[in-house]
Structure formats: structure tokens, C-alpha cells
Design a protein around this motif. Sequence first.
Motif, PDB file in Angstrom:
ATOM      1  N   MET A   1      16.715   2.706  -6.343  1.00 41.34           N
ATOM      2  CA  MET A   1      16.050   1.534  -5.792  1.00 41.34           C
ATOM      3  C   MET A   1      15.241   1.972  -4.570  1.00 41.34           C
ATOM      4  O   MET A   1      15.697   2.766  -3.767  1.00 41.34           O
ATOM      5  CB  MET A   1      17.099   0.485  -5.414  1.00 41.34           C
ATOM      6  CG  MET A   1      16.486  -0.783  -4.885  1.00 41.34           C
ATOM      7  SD  MET A   1      17.533  -2.267  -4.909  1.00 41.34           S
ATOM      8  CE  MET A   1      19.171  -1.669  -4.636  1.00 41.34           C
ATOM      9  N   ILE A   2      14.054   1.407  -4.450  1.00 35.66           N
ATOM     10  CA  ILE A   2      13.143   1.692  -3.333  1.00 35.66           C
ATOM     11  C   ILE A   2      13.173   0.514  -2.363  1.00 35.66           C
ATOM     12  O   ILE A   2      13.160  -0.636  -2.783  1.00 35.66           O
ATOM     13  CB  ILE A   2      11.700   1.909  -3.851  1.00 35.66           C
ATOM     14  CG1 ILE A   2      11.629   3.140  -4.755  1.00 35.66           C
ATOM     15  CG2 ILE A   2      10.702   2.013  -2.697  1.00 35.66           C
ATOM     16  CD1 ILE A   2      11.950   4.455  -4.074  1.00 35.66           C
ATOM     17  N   GLY A   3      13.191   0.806  -1.079  1.00 37.70           N
ATOM     18  CA  GLY A   3      13.125  -0.232  -0.063  1.00 37.70           C
ATOM     19  C   GLY A   3      11.688  -0.506   0.346  1.00 37.70           C
ATOM     20  O   GLY A   3      10.886   0.421   0.476  1.00 37.70           O
ATOM     21  N   ILE A   4      11.379  -1.787   0.528  1.00 40.64           N
ATOM     22  CA  ILE A   4      10.047  -2.204   0.982  1.00 40.64           C
ATOM     23  C   ILE A   4      10.216  -2.949   2.298  1.00 40.64           C
ATOM     24  O   ILE A   4      10.851  -4.005   2.339  1.00 40.64           O
ATOM     25  CB  ILE A   4       9.355  -3.137  -0.034  1.00 40.64           C
ATOM     26  CG1 ILE A   4       9.184  -2.449  -1.390  1.00 40.64           C
ATOM     27  CG2 ILE A   4       8.011  -3.621   0.520  1.00 40.64           C
ATOM     28  CD1 ILE A   4       8.644  -3.379  -2.486  1.00 40.64           C
ATOM     29  N   VAL A   5       9.637  -2.405   3.365  1.00 39.24           N
ATOM     30  CA  VAL A   5       9.632  -3.082   4.657  1.00 39.24           C
ATOM     31  C   VAL A   5       8.286  -3.781   4.794  1.00 39.24           C
ATOM     32  O   VAL A   5       7.240  -3.137   4.788  1.00 39.24           O
ATOM     33  CB  VAL A   5       9.834  -2.090   5.825  1.00 39.24           C
ATOM     34  CG1 VAL A   5       9.724  -2.816   7.164  1.00 39.24           C
ATOM     35  CG2 VAL A   5      11.173  -1.376   5.698  1.00 39.24           C
ATOM     36  N   LEU A   6       8.335  -5.092   4.908  1.00 36.32           N
ATOM     37  CA  LEU A   6       7.110  -5.877   5.063  1.00 36.32           C
ATOM     38  C   LEU A   6       6.783  -5.971   6.546  1.00 36.32           C
ATOM     39  O   LEU A   6       7.461  -6.665   7.297  1.00 36.32           O
ATOM     40  CB  LEU A   6       7.290  -7.257   4.446  1.00 36.32           C
ATOM     41  CG  LEU A   6       7.561  -7.227   2.938  1.00 36.32           C
ATOM     42  CD1 LEU A   6       7.930  -8.604   2.442  1.00 36.32           C
ATOM     43  CD2 LEU A   6       6.370  -6.656   2.185  1.00 36.32           C
ATOM     44  N   ALA A   7       5.761  -5.207   6.949  1.00 36.36           N
ATOM     45  CA  ALA A   7       5.390  -5.123   8.360  1.00 36.36           C
ATOM     46  C   ALA A   7       3.887  -5.295   8.544  1.00 36.36           C
ATOM     47  O   ALA A   7       3.341  -4.920   9.571  1.00 36.36           O
ATOM     48  CB  ALA A   7       5.849  -3.770   8.921  1.00 36.36           C
ATOM     49  N   GLY A   8       3.224  -5.862   7.561  1.00 35.90           N
ATOM     50  CA  GLY A   8       1.768  -5.910   7.580  1.00 35.90           C
ATOM     51  C   GLY A   8       1.137  -7.175   8.117  1.00 35.90           C
ATOM     52  O   GLY A   8      -0.076  -7.334   8.039  1.00 35.90           O
ATOM     53  N   GLY A   9       1.939  -8.077   8.643  1.00 39.07           N
ATOM     54  CA  GLY A   9       1.385  -9.336   9.131  1.00 39.07           C
ATOM     55  C   GLY A   9       0.539  -9.173  10.383  1.00 39.07           C
ATOM     56  O   GLY A   9       0.568  -8.140  11.046  1.00 39.07           O
ATOM     57  N   LYS A  10      -0.194 -10.220  10.716  1.00 40.02           N
ATOM     58  CA  LYS A  10      -1.081 -10.181  11.878  1.00 40.02           C
ATOM     59  C   LYS A  10      -0.376 -10.505  13.192  1.00 40.02           C
ATOM     60  O   LYS A  10      -0.947 -10.325  14.256  1.00 40.02           O
ATOM     61  CB  LYS A  10      -2.258 -11.127  11.662  1.00 40.02           C
ATOM     62  CG  LYS A  10      -3.135 -10.656  10.524  1.00 40.02           C
ATOM     63  CD  LYS A  10      -4.321 -11.550  10.310  1.00 40.02           C
ATOM     64  CE  LYS A  10      -5.141 -10.994   9.152  1.00 40.02           C
ATOM     65  NZ  LYS A  10      -6.155 -11.898   8.703  1.00 40.02           N
ATOM     66  N   SER A  11       0.853 -11.015  13.114  1.00 34.34           N
ATOM     67  CA  SER A  11       1.664 -11.311  14.313  1.00 34.34           C
ATOM     68  C   SER A  11       0.931 -12.221  15.296  1.00 34.34           C
ATOM     69  O   SER A  11       1.057 -12.071  16.509  1.00 34.34           O
ATOM     70  CB  SER A  11       2.099 -10.018  15.008  1.00 34.34           C
ATOM     71  OG  SER A  11       2.830  -9.184  14.148  1.00 34.34           O
TER      72      SER A  11
END
Length: 182
Positions: A1-11
Motif C-alpha cells: 500500500m502507498i501513502g498519499i499525503v495531501l499537502a497541495g492546498g492554497k492554505s
Amino acid sequence: MIGIVLAGGKSRRFGSPKWQVRYQGVSFEERARQTMATTTTAQWSVVPAGQTTAPHQLEDDHEWRGMGPLAGIVTVMRHVSSDWYAVCACDTPLVPPCVYERLATERGDRPVVAYADERIHPLIALYPRSMLAQFEVALRRGQRAVMPHVTEATIVSFEERDWFKNVNTQHDFEALLGKEVE
């Protein structure tokens, strides 16, 4: 299983890139990677365009740029082959590894999604590769939400509400640090 960190938002509400914020000596991005390390063989982060700084970071594919978390999930699914993907939003720094360990034990042939504080958390979940085509169709239609894709998911309940709190604003971060906020 691969982990995906969602960090692409504009904040926008936070005022600076949330994925780079440090909590207990570690960035939110790295903390999410560590959280999934016991259940995944590798962790990939999707960060804003032009901000990659490490080999484990990707930018959303050009055609999906700016289309939210679903685009980030699709980007990693397209570039890193696996049968399963664990997803973690970087702005949930209190999620412990045991959440992903428990989600993994509930895995069958459907997505597995966390439920806490009276709500489903589609960005703390496991998704099979078989959903890639469905996700791509949704994006092509301009549909960015992940929630419509969890209708057939296995839902796993957690009593610990604080684990799932999002840090969306400076006020949220101050609360996380335990400071008085006026």
C-alpha cells in the motif's frame, strides 16, 4: 500500500503553506508521512506547484491542477503503482498511526473510511486502485469532491474526536498548541 499525503492546498485561511508548519519539531507533511509509515511501503506527498523540495513530493498533474484533494489522489495513483492507497490530509496532525493500522485491518474490496465526531472523513481513508478511472471521470466532469465516492465504503468508527480535527486557520493552530486565543 502507498501513502498519499495531501499537502497541495492554497492554505488561504491559514495564511501560509500548512504543509510546512512545524508541530512538535516536525512539519505537518512529514508528520502525515510518519503516521502512515507503519501501514504503507512508501509515502508520496502532493504539494503546490513549484514547491517540490524532496524526491517523495509530486505536484498535481497539469490537467488537474487546482482541483483539490481528488486531483492529488489521482496524481499519485497515476505515478506510483499499487493495489491500495492510504490517504492523509496534512492538516490533521493528531491522527496517530493506529488509525491507519485499524483501517487496514478492515480492508476488503471497497474503500475504507474513518468516521469520528459524527462525520465521515474521506481524506483519512484507504482507496483501491480500481477507483482510479471513476476518480478521473469525476475530475473530467469538474467534480472535485471525494465524498460522493465513499457511498459503498466500509466505515470505521473512532471514539477519539480530537484525532480528526483539521488545522485550517491560525486560530486552529494556536488551539493545537494549547495557547489562549482571544
